[in-house]
Design a protein around this motif. Structure first.
Motif, mmCIF file in Angstrom:
data_model
loop_
_atom_site.group_PDB
_atom_site.id
_atom_site.type_symbol
_atom_site.label_atom_id
_atom_site.label_comp_id
_atom_site.label_asym_id
_atom_site.label_seq_id
_atom_site.Cartn_x
_atom_site.Cartn_y
_atom_site.Cartn_z
ATOM 1 N N GLY A 1 0.818 -1.213 0.000
ATOM 2 C CA GLY A 1 0.000 0.000 0.000
ATOM 3 C C GLY A 1 0.850 1.261 0.000
ATOM 4 O O GLY A 1 0.573 2.209 -0.744
ATOM 5 N N LEU A 2 1.901 1.289 0.813
ATOM 6 C CA LEU A 2 2.799 2.451 0.845
ATOM 7 C C LEU A 2 3.530 2.612 -0.483
ATOM 8 O O LEU A 2 3.723 3.732 -0.959
ATOM 9 C CB LEU A 2 3.790 2.321 2.002
ATOM 10 N N ALA A 3 3.926 1.495 -1.089
ATOM 11 C CA ALA A 3 4.608 1.556 -2.386
ATOM 12 C C ALA A 3 3.674 2.137 -3.446
ATOM 13 O O ALA A 3 4.093 2.966 -4.266
ATOM 14 C CB ALA A 3 5.096 0.169 -2.797
ATOM 15 N N ALA A 4 2.418 1.715 -3.446
ATOM 16 C CA ALA A 4 1.451 2.253 -4.404
ATOM 17 C C ALA A 4 1.249 3.749 -4.183
ATOM 18 O O ALA A 4 1.166 4.528 -5.139
ATOM 19 C CB ALA A 4 0.125 1.502 -4.293
ATOM 20 N N LEU A 5 1.202 4.166 -2.915
ATOM 21 C CA LEU A 5 1.040 5.589 -2.598
ATOM 22 C C LEU A 5 2.268 6.411 -2.979
ATOM 23 O O LEU A 5 2.158 7.608 -3.242
ATOM 24 C CB LEU A 5 0.726 5.768 -1.119
ATOM 25 N N ALA A 6 3.433 5.799 -3.020
ATOM 26 C CA ALA A 6 4.654 6.515 -3.404
ATOM 27 C C ALA A 6 4.572 7.024 -4.840
ATOM 28 O O ALA A 6 5.254 7.983 -5.200
ATOM 29 C CB ALA A 6 5.875 5.620 -3.235
ATOM 30 N N TYR A 7 3.745 6.401 -5.656
ATOM 31 C CA TYR A 7 3.575 6.828 -7.045
ATOM 32 C C TYR A 7 2.589 7.987 -7.184
ATOM 33 O O TYR A 7 2.456 8.557 -8.264
ATOM 34 C CB TYR A 7 3.102 5.648 -7.908
ATOM 35 N N GLN A 8 1.891 8.332 -6.135
ATOM 36 C CA GLN A 8 0.950 9.442 -6.178
ATOM 37 C C GLN A 8 1.708 10.768 -6.072
ATOM 38 O O GLN A 8 2.802 10.813 -5.515
ATOM 39 C CB GLN A 8 -0.065 9.327 -5.032
ATOM 40 N N PRO A 9 1.147 11.855 -6.598
ATOM 41 C CA PRO A 9 1.825 13.154 -6.468
ATOM 42 C C PRO A 9 2.079 13.481 -4.998
ATOM 43 O O PRO A 9 1.185 13.382 -4.164
ATOM 44 C CB PRO A 9 0.814 14.135 -7.076
ATOM 45 N N GLY A 10 3.297 13.795 -4.665
ATOM 46 C CA GLY A 10 3.677 14.115 -3.293
ATOM 47 C C GLY A 10 4.134 12.912 -2.490
ATOM 48 O O GLY A 10 4.631 13.058 -1.387
ATOM 49 N N GLY A 11 3.973 11.710 -3.043
ATOM 50 C CA GLY A 11 4.434 10.512 -2.339
ATOM 51 C C GLY A 11 3.635 10.250 -1.083
ATOM 52 O O GLY A 11 2.477 10.647 -0.969
ATOM 53 N N VAL A 12 4.249 9.571 -0.128
ATOM 54 C CA VAL A 12 3.585 9.204 1.124
ATOM 55 C C VAL A 12 4.583 9.299 2.275
ATOM 56 O O VAL A 12 5.762 8.994 2.118
ATOM 57 C CB VAL A 12 2.973 7.786 1.034
ATOM 58 N N THR A 13 4.094 9.736 3.430
ATOM 59 C CA THR A 13 4.885 9.774 4.655
ATOM 60 C C THR A 13 4.165 8.944 5.697
ATOM 61 O O THR A 13 2.963 9.119 5.917
ATOM 62 C CB THR A 13 5.060 11.215 5.156
ATOM 63 N N PHE A 14 4.898 8.023 6.318
ATOM 64 C CA PHE A 14 4.321 7.129 7.324
ATOM 65 C C PHE A 14 5.377 6.841 8.369
ATOM 66 O O PHE A 14 6.509 6.485 8.035
ATOM 67 C CB PHE A 14 3.846 5.831 6.649
#
Length: 155
Positions: A102-115
């Motif tokens: 899930g985090l890897a998929a979110l990394a492809y979104q604009p702005g990435g992901v912070t967790f």
């Protein structure tokens, strides 16, 4: 200019790291972490620093729709068995893999992901923690200011 092995110091007094981590690698972000068992979170963050970039690598040839669908599919597992991930249980491995995907998929979104104080993204963006300090909004503001000055000088 003064150069050291670790940082470059510019005349303005802004220190910029000499090297940045590669795209997809976790970058530590300073933020307050949840008040939970410190040792368990330390293990979790260490494991995510390896698992998420591996999943990012595996997803690089996927379409955006495939990544979004994979991200959505992980939400059910994380929602149902996230407590096993934090406190141990028979679904711990399944929950961890779902979280990493899930985090890897979110990394492809604009702005990435912070967790948990870690940031993953596949492209640099404004305010990206991988960008050297002082190059995000400050650089854009300087460009706007110089563009405004040039326009004011024209008759």
């Amino acid at each position: 200019m003064m150069e050291s092995a670790r940082n470059l110091e510019f005349a303005e007094g802004v220190e910029i790291p000499a090297a940045r981590p590669p795209v997809g690698q976790a970058v530590e972000v300073r933020q307050e972490k949840p008040n939970r068992d410190g040792a368990a979170l330390e293990v979790l963050t260490t494991m995510l620093q390896t698992a998420v970039p591996l999943n990012i690598f595996q997803m690089q040839s996927w379409t955006a729709d495939q990544r979004c669908e994979t991200g959505r599919a992980q939400a059910s597992t994380i929602g149902s068995h996230g407590d096993d991930l934090l406190y141990g249980g028979k679904h711990c491995a399944e929950s961890f893999n779902a979280l990493a995907k899930g985090l890897a998929a979110l990394a492809y979104q604009p702005g990435g992901v912070t967790f948990l104080g870690l940031h993953w993204c596949v492209e640099e963006h404004l305010d990206c923690p991988r960008r050297p300090y002082g190059t995000a909004a400050q650089t854009d503001d300087a460009k706007e200011a110089s563009a405004g000055e040039g326009a004011a000088e024209k008759p």
